[in-house]
Write a protein that holds these residues in place. Structure first.
Motif, short mmCIF file in Angstrom:
data_model
loop_
_atom_site.label_atom_id
_atom_site.label_comp_id
_atom_site.label_asym_id
_atom_site.label_seq_id
_atom_site.Cartn_x
_atom_site.Cartn_y
_atom_site.Cartn_z
N GLU A 41 57.27 -23.09 59.94
CA GLU A 41 57.72 -21.75 60.48
C GLU A 41 56.68 -20.78 59.78
O GLU A 41 56.83 -19.65 60.65
CB GLU A 41 59.17 -21.60 59.74
CG GLU A 41 59.35 -21.60 58.38
CD GLU A 41 59.09 -22.44 57.45
OE1 GLU A 41 59.28 -22.17 56.23
OE2 GLU A 41 58.89 -23.72 57.92
N SER A 97 56.52 -14.77 55.80
CA SER A 97 57.77 -14.42 56.22
C SER A 97 57.90 -13.04 56.69
O SER A 97 58.73 -12.41 57.26
CB SER A 97 58.72 -14.82 55.21
OG SER A 97 58.86 -13.70 54.05
N ARG A 98 56.96 -12.08 56.36
CA ARG A 98 56.70 -10.64 56.53
C ARG A 98 56.42 -10.50 57.89
O ARG A 98 55.48 -10.95 58.44
CB ARG A 98 56.03 -9.93 55.48
CG ARG A 98 56.37 -9.98 54.30
CD ARG A 98 57.68 -9.34 53.72
NE ARG A 98 58.06 -9.41 52.47
CZ ARG A 98 58.82 -9.75 51.88
NH1 ARG A 98 59.77 -10.67 52.37
NH2 ARG A 98 59.37 -9.85 50.42
N GLU A 99 57.16 -9.59 58.77
CA GLU A 99 56.62 -9.58 60.19
C GLU A 99 55.43 -8.88 60.35
O GLU A 99 55.05 -8.05 59.78
CB GLU A 99 57.72 -8.49 60.83
CG GLU A 99 57.55 -8.45 62.48
CD GLU A 99 58.69 -7.75 63.16
OE1 GLU A 99 58.26 -7.04 64.13
OE2 GLU A 99 59.92 -7.48 62.58
N GLY A 100 54.58 -9.62 61.35
CA GLY A 100 53.20 -9.24 61.55
C GLY A 100 52.19 -9.58 60.50
O GLY A 100 51.08 -9.15 60.81
N ASN A 101 52.56 -10.28 59.44
CA ASN A 101 51.63 -11.05 58.82
C ASN A 101 51.19 -12.28 59.25
O ASN A 101 52.00 -13.15 59.61
CB ASN A 101 52.20 -11.13 57.17
CG ASN A 101 52.15 -9.84 56.59
OD1 ASN A 101 51.51 -8.88 57.08
ND2 ASN A 101 52.79 -10.00 55.64
N THR A 102 49.79 -12.66 59.16
CA THR A 102 49.32 -14.08 59.45
C THR A 102 48.71 -14.42 58.25
O THR A 102 47.78 -13.64 57.63
CB THR A 102 48.46 -14.10 60.34
OG1 THR A 102 49.11 -13.90 61.84
CG2 THR A 102 47.90 -15.57 60.90
#
Length: 118
Positions: free
Chosen positions: A36, A11-16
């Motif tokens: 999602e 859910s943290r931006e930039g994490n895959t």
């Protein structure tokens, strides 16, 4: 056991976040329930390792004892020196010390960080 942590990280931006479970059905359930999250699923330890950027980091969340040793041993087979294994289970501390020493000898880094359980 690690599905909530995986969802939080994703859910943290930039994490895959790549995910692997010995029972692929559990991986598929997580994919189906949380599209999602954009998880990258793996069927094997090798596929999991190949899906990670180097240096790789795996956070493992498995039952303490033998299951933890089995997962660590499997990751050591597909990881390389400089990669990192984080044990997020509640291991008995002498086991953590033993595991860190054994994994260090391979050049892979090991962190015992009990963040799971009661």
């Amino acid at each position: 056991m690690g599905s909530n942590l995986a969802r939080n990280l994703a859910s943290r931006e930039g994490n895959t976040v790549a995910i692997f479970n010995r029972s692929y059905e559990k991986t598929q359930t997580l994919l189906d329930e949380h599209p999602e999250a954009g998880f990258v699923p793996a069927h094997t330890y090798q596929e999991f390792a190949d899906s990670l950027q180097k240096p790789r980091t795996a956070i493992i969340m498995v039952k303490a004892g033998g299951p933890t040793d089995a997962v660590i041993d499997s990751l050591v087979e597909v990881f390389e020196p400089g990669d990192i294994i984080v044990d997020g289970g509640n291991a008995y501390f002498p086991d953590t010390i033993r595991r860190e020493k054994a994994v260090r000898e391979t050049g892979i880094n090991f962190v015992g960080a009990g963040i799971s359980g009661g």
